[in-house]
Motif scaffolding. Sequence first.
Motif, PDB file in Angstrom:
ATOM      1  N   LEU A 241      22.879 -13.856  61.791  1.00 30.97           N
ATOM      2  CA  LEU A 241      21.521 -13.808  62.324  1.00 30.97           C
ATOM      3  C   LEU A 241      21.564 -13.204  63.724  1.00 30.97           C
ATOM      4  CD1 LEU A 241      18.537 -14.627  61.752  1.00 30.97           C
ATOM      5  CD2 LEU A 241      18.982 -16.648  63.154  1.00 30.97           C
ATOM      6  N   LEU A 242      20.797 -12.143  63.927  1.00 32.63           N
ATOM      7  CA  LEU A 242      20.608 -11.592  65.266  1.00 32.63           C
ATOM      8  C   LEU A 242      19.370 -12.233  65.870  1.00 32.63           C
ATOM      9  CD1 LEU A 242      21.226  -7.743  64.823  1.00 32.63           C
ATOM     10  CD2 LEU A 242      22.872  -9.533  65.373  1.00 32.63           C
ATOM     11  N   ALA A 243      19.529 -12.790  67.061  1.00 31.46           N
ATOM     12  CA  ALA A 243      18.417 -13.493  67.702  1.00 31.46           C
ATOM     13  C   ALA A 243      18.410 -13.195  69.197  1.00 31.46           C
ATOM     14  CB  ALA A 243      18.542 -14.998  67.473  1.00 31.46           C
ATOM     15  N   PRO A 244      17.236 -13.291  69.837  1.00 28.44           N
ATOM     16  CA  PRO A 244      17.193 -13.158  71.295  1.00 28.44           C
ATOM     17  C   PRO A 244      18.034 -14.247  71.953  1.00 28.44           C
ATOM     18  CG  PRO A 244      14.990 -13.002  70.354  1.00 28.44           C
ATOM     19  CD  PRO A 244      15.894 -13.460  69.261  1.00 28.44           C
ATOM     20  N   ARG A 245      18.705 -13.915  73.029  1.00 29.85           N
ATOM     21  CA  ARG A 245      19.582 -14.882  73.698  1.00 29.85           C
ATOM     22  C   ARG A 245      18.824 -16.141  74.107  1.00 29.85           C
ATOM     23  NH1 ARG A 245      24.430 -15.269  75.595  1.00 29.85           N
ATOM     24  NH2 ARG A 245      24.943 -13.200  74.834  1.00 29.85           N
ATOM     25  N   SER A 246      17.567 -15.990  74.436  1.00 30.13           N
ATOM     26  CA  SER A 246      16.775 -17.156  74.876  1.00 30.13           C
ATOM     27  C   SER A 246      16.587 -18.187  73.763  1.00 30.13           C
ATOM     28  CB  SER A 246      15.406 -16.690  75.377  1.00 30.13           C
ATOM     29  OG  SER A 246      14.697 -16.026  74.336  1.00 30.13           O
ATOM     30  N   LEU A 247      16.828 -17.778  72.495  1.00 32.01           N
ATOM     31  CA  LEU A 247      16.648 -18.692  71.365  1.00 32.01           C
ATOM     32  C   LEU A 247      17.984 -19.122  70.758  1.00 32.01           C
ATOM     33  CD1 LEU A 247      13.689 -16.876  69.541  1.00 32.01           C
ATOM     34  CD2 LEU A 247      13.563 -18.764  71.181  1.00 32.01           C
ATOM     35  N   ALA A 248      19.088 -18.805  71.426  1.00 27.37           N
ATOM     36  CA  ALA A 248      20.411 -19.059  70.850  1.00 27.37           C
ATOM     37  C   ALA A 248      20.699 -20.544  70.650  1.00 27.37           C
ATOM     38  CB  ALA A 248      21.493 -18.433  71.733  1.00 27.37           C
ATOM     39  N   HIS A 249      19.982 -21.426  71.325  1.00 30.61           N
ATOM     40  CA  HIS A 249      20.232 -22.868  71.200  1.00 30.61           C
ATOM     41  C   HIS A 249      19.623 -23.447  69.916  1.00 30.61           C
ATOM     42  CE1 HIS A 249      16.246 -22.449  73.007  1.00 30.61           C
ATOM     43  NE2 HIS A 249      15.969 -23.684  72.601  1.00 30.61           N
TER      44      HIS A 249
END
Length: 300
Positions: free
Chosen positions: A167-175
């Motif tokens: 899954l590629l996700a924005p870093r701000s949503l990595a948690h």
Amino acid sequence: METAYLESFLLVVETGSMAEAARRLDITAAAVAQQIHSLEREFHAPLLARAGRTVQPTPAGHRLAHSAPALLRELANAKTQVNEAGAAGELVIGTINTALHSLLPDILSGFVARCPNVKVFLESGTTRQLYQAVQQGRLDAAVCLHPPFALAKTFDWALLREEPLVLLAPRSLAHLEPHELLRSQPLIRYDRQLGGGQMVERYLRAAQIAPRERFELSSLVAIAMMVDKGLGVALVPDTALAWPDGQGVVRLALPMRQAEVRRFGVIWLRASARLPLIHHLVACARAVVAERGGPQAPPR
């Protein structure tokens, strides 16, 4: 028969103009016309006819335009076979766009260092298109995915990487947990007409996730850039592309066991006259994959 004359004829057919063919060949239009006349005497038939400001092949010319590429390829094959070391001549390589934008430049760099006297031609396409081109002898080898069916015994295959989905996700949503992101965030979908896109669809169904779709496209590079811009998340094969990790995008492993991976490698015909060159290409590909790291194929 001069093979250069056949090449000139094919270029005239492609461009519809002797003047344009001459410009590309860096010779005079009169020289091109003389070459065509020589071919017409050789084949005892008119090959080109004027149609307004352009020229078009006659019925005999159409037949020659259809058969000439295969003839030229066979002659090039013969040159390679005559070359004792097998390290000269031409190699026509097919590639999928993912390879073209990731591993292939480094593979070709190593190949050119090994075989400096080989002229390389590249042709891009889908895996299915490249498989058919190798089967028909129009390509010597293809850097692509394994077709979704068993290969005939006339083919050989070198597996380079096995690529699971990530899954590629924005870093701000990595948690956040990957399945939660797939349910809550817009999905930038990988084209369902492609093998990797079909893998994505099967995973979503198995996980019972109905995503909120925003875009659908075939370029993994563009998908990563869109995730980087905060336009959504993307479920994609973990390719050798240089994802913008460390910037605005992170790769997240999926929690559910995956039943399949995307198999990436090189395909060619076992009876190819260019086997020495193809083996050099495969060796260079394996070296680049080993150097890059990532989900390599297990040893065979």
